[in-house]
Design a protein around this motif. Structure first.
Motif, PDB file in Angstrom:
ATOM      1  N   VAL A  73      16.588  -0.869 -24.928  1.00 50.85           N
ATOM      2  CA  VAL A  73      17.133  -1.647 -23.810  1.00 50.85           C
ATOM      3  C   VAL A  73      17.775  -2.923 -24.337  1.00 50.85           C
ATOM      4  N   ILE A 117      20.463  -8.163 -20.944  1.00 53.46           N
ATOM      5  CA  ILE A 117      20.822  -7.622 -19.624  1.00 53.46           C
ATOM      6  C   ILE A 117      19.580  -7.581 -18.738  1.00 53.46           C
ATOM      7  N   CYS A 157      18.192  -8.971 -14.696  1.00 54.59           N
ATOM      8  CA  CYS A 157      17.990  -7.886 -13.735  1.00 54.59           C
ATOM      9  C   CYS A 157      16.751  -8.210 -12.905  1.00 54.59           C
ATOM     10  N   LYS A 179      14.576  -4.501 -11.596  1.00 53.29           N
ATOM     11  CA  LYS A 179      13.932  -3.753 -12.682  1.00 53.29           C
ATOM     12  C   LYS A 179      13.435  -2.376 -12.213  1.00 53.29           C
ATOM     13  N   VAL A 180      14.381  -1.570 -11.766  1.00 54.86           N
ATOM     14  CA  VAL A 180      14.018  -0.257 -11.234  1.00 54.86           C
ATOM     15  C   VAL A 180      13.396   0.652 -12.293  1.00 54.86           C
ATOM     16  N   CYS A 181      13.681   0.370 -13.556  1.00 53.33           N
ATOM     17  CA  CYS A 181      13.106   1.205 -14.624  1.00 53.33           C
ATOM     18  C   CYS A 181      11.574   1.182 -14.572  1.00 53.33           C
ATOM     19  N   VAL A 221      11.346  -6.139 -20.662  1.00 45.86           N
ATOM     20  CA  VAL A 221      10.572  -4.912 -20.469  1.00 45.86           C
ATOM     21  C   VAL A 221      10.192  -4.343 -21.835  1.00 45.86           C
ATOM     22  N   CYS A 278      19.307   2.763 -13.938  1.00 46.40           N
ATOM     23  CA  CYS A 278      19.572   1.372 -14.354  1.00 46.40           C
ATOM     24  C   CYS A 278      20.946   0.948 -13.825  1.00 46.40           C
ATOM     25  N   PRO A 279      20.982  -0.071 -12.972  1.00 45.66           N
ATOM     26  CA  PRO A 279      22.257  -0.449 -12.344  1.00 45.66           C
ATOM     27  C   PRO A 279      23.180  -1.253 -13.260  1.00 45.66           C
ATOM     28  N   PHE A 280      22.684  -1.682 -14.401  1.00 47.62           N
ATOM     29  CA  PHE A 280      23.480  -2.573 -15.256  1.00 47.62           C
ATOM     30  C   PHE A 280      23.793  -1.966 -16.617  1.00 47.62           C
ATOM     31  N   GLY A 321      21.888  -1.034 -18.909  1.00 43.73           N
ATOM     32  CA  GLY A 321      21.121  -1.775 -19.905  1.00 43.73           C
ATOM     33  C   GLY A 321      20.325  -0.900 -20.861  1.00 43.73           C
ATOM     34  N   ILE A 322      20.456   0.414 -20.699  1.00 44.82           N
ATOM     35  CA  ILE A 322      19.651   1.335 -21.511  1.00 44.82           C
ATOM     36  C   ILE A 322      20.555   2.159 -22.410  1.00 44.82           C
TER      37      ILE A 322
END
Ligand code: SF4
Ligand code: SF4
Length: 101
Positions: A31, A35, A39, A42-44, A63, A80-82, A84-85
Protein backbone atom coordinates in the motif's frame (compact mmCIF):
# COMPACT_ATOMS: atom_id res chain seq x y z
CA UNK A 1 -40.53 -27.93 7.20
CA UNK A 2 -37.16 -28.98 8.51
CA UNK A 3 -35.26 -26.51 10.60
CA UNK A 4 -32.17 -25.11 8.87
CA UNK A 5 -29.02 -25.62 10.89
CA UNK A 6 -26.90 -22.50 11.09
CA UNK A 7 -23.50 -22.86 12.65
CA UNK A 8 -21.12 -19.97 12.66
CA UNK A 9 -17.45 -20.63 12.13
CA UNK A 10 -14.82 -18.32 13.48
CA UNK A 11 -12.67 -16.61 10.86
CA UNK A 12 -9.59 -18.40 12.17
CA UNK A 13 -11.33 -21.78 11.67
CA UNK A 14 -12.31 -20.85 8.12
CA UNK A 15 -8.82 -19.69 7.28
CA UNK A 16 -7.43 -22.91 8.71
CA UNK A 17 -9.02 -24.64 5.73
CA UNK A 18 -6.60 -22.94 3.42
CA UNK A 19 -2.89 -23.40 3.08
CA UNK A 20 -0.42 -20.69 2.22
CA UNK A 21 3.02 -20.59 0.74
CA UNK A 22 4.04 -17.08 1.77
CA UNK A 23 6.69 -15.18 -0.14
CA UNK A 24 7.99 -12.97 2.65
CA UNK A 25 10.74 -11.48 0.51
CA UNK A 26 8.29 -10.39 -2.22
CA UNK A 27 4.97 -9.22 -0.72
CA UNK A 28 2.36 -9.25 -3.48
CA UNK A 29 0.40 -6.42 -1.80
CA UNK A 30 1.96 -3.06 -1.08
CA UNK A 31 0.00 0.00 0.00
CA UNK A 32 1.02 3.59 -0.56
CA UNK A 33 1.01 4.88 3.02
CA UNK A 34 1.03 8.51 1.81
CA UNK A 35 -2.27 7.85 0.02
CA UNK A 36 -3.65 5.88 2.98
CA UNK A 37 -2.85 8.74 5.36
CA UNK A 38 -5.36 10.92 3.49
CA UNK A 39 -7.99 8.20 3.17
CA UNK A 40 -10.69 8.70 5.80
CA UNK A 41 -12.96 5.71 5.21
CA UNK A 42 -10.29 3.04 4.84
CA UNK A 43 -12.61 0.53 3.23
CA UNK A 44 -9.78 -2.00 3.01
CA UNK A 45 -10.23 -2.55 6.76
CA UNK A 46 -13.76 -3.90 6.26
CA UNK A 47 -13.92 -5.47 2.79
CA UNK A 48 -11.19 -8.07 3.12
CA UNK A 49 -12.61 -11.49 4.08
CA UNK A 50 -9.28 -12.53 5.57
CA UNK A 51 -8.70 -9.34 7.58
CA UNK A 52 -5.39 -8.75 5.83
CA UNK A 53 -5.63 -4.99 6.43
CA UNK A 54 -5.56 -3.61 9.96
CA UNK A 55 -5.21 -0.11 11.36
CA UNK A 56 -1.61 0.43 12.35
CA UNK A 57 -1.60 0.45 16.18
CA UNK A 58 1.25 2.96 16.14
CA UNK A 59 -0.35 5.32 13.63
CA UNK A 60 -4.08 5.03 12.86
CA UNK A 61 -3.54 6.95 9.61
CA UNK A 62 -1.59 3.99 8.30
CA UNK A 63 -2.63 0.40 7.60
CA UNK A 64 -0.71 -2.80 8.13
CA UNK A 65 -0.91 -5.55 5.53
CA UNK A 66 -0.58 -9.25 6.40
CA UNK A 67 -0.16 -10.26 2.78
CA UNK A 68 0.67 -13.84 3.72
CA UNK A 69 -3.01 -14.39 4.70
CA UNK A 70 -4.40 -13.15 1.39
CA UNK A 71 -7.01 -15.35 -0.31
CA UNK A 72 -6.38 -13.62 -3.66
CA UNK A 73 -10.03 -12.67 -4.12
CA UNK A 74 -9.17 -9.26 -5.56
CA UNK A 75 -11.78 -7.35 -3.56
CA UNK A 76 -9.42 -4.83 -1.99
CA UNK A 77 -7.91 -3.68 -5.26
CA UNK A 78 -11.40 -2.93 -6.60
CA UNK A 79 -12.65 -1.36 -3.38
CA UNK A 80 -9.80 1.06 -2.69
CA UNK A 81 -11.13 4.40 -3.98
CA UNK A 82 -7.71 6.03 -4.30
CA UNK A 83 -5.72 3.38 -6.14
CA UNK A 84 -3.55 3.03 -3.06
CA UNK A 85 -2.90 -0.69 -3.41
CA UNK A 86 -0.26 -2.22 -5.63
CA UNK A 87 -1.40 -5.82 -6.02
CA UNK A 88 0.15 -8.55 -8.13
CA UNK A 89 -0.42 -12.28 -8.08
CA UNK A 90 2.28 -14.07 -6.08
CA UNK A 91 4.93 -15.83 -8.09
CA UNK A 92 4.16 -19.36 -9.26
CA UNK A 93 3.96 -21.87 -6.41
CA UNK A 94 3.50 -19.12 -3.83
CA UNK A 95 0.36 -17.68 -2.26
CA UNK A 96 -2.83 -19.41 -1.23
CA UNK A 97 -3.54 -23.06 -1.91
CA UNK A 98 -7.10 -24.22 -1.34
CA UNK A 99 -7.29 -27.52 0.48
CA UNK A 100 -11.09 -27.96 0.45
CA UNK A 101 -12.72 -26.77 -2.72
S1 SF4 B 1 -8.84 2.03 1.15
FE1 SF4 B 1 -6.97 2.24 -0.11
S2 SF4 B 1 -6.19 4.31 0.27
FE2 SF4 B 1 -7.69 3.83 1.87
S3 SF4 B 1 -6.45 3.06 3.57
FE3 SF4 B 1 -7.10 1.27 2.37
S4 SF4 B 1 -5.45 0.91 0.88
FE4 SF4 B 1 -5.16 2.96 1.72
S1 SF4 C 1 -7.27 -9.92 -2.42
FE1 SF4 C 1 -9.02 -10.41 -1.07
S2 SF4 C 1 -8.14 -11.65 0.58
FE2 SF4 C 1 -6.43 -10.63 -0.47
S3 SF4 C 1 -6.09 -8.79 0.71
FE3 SF4 C 1 -7.47 -8.23 -0.97
S4 SF4 C 1 -9.56 -8.46 -0.13
FE4 SF4 C 1 -8.12 -9.52 1.25
Amino acid sequence: MSEMKTEKMALADKLYRTKYEPDAAHPHIVVDQAICANCKEKVCLVVCPAEVYKADPNDPNKVTVSHENCLECGTCRKACPFDGIKWLYPEGGKGVKYRFG
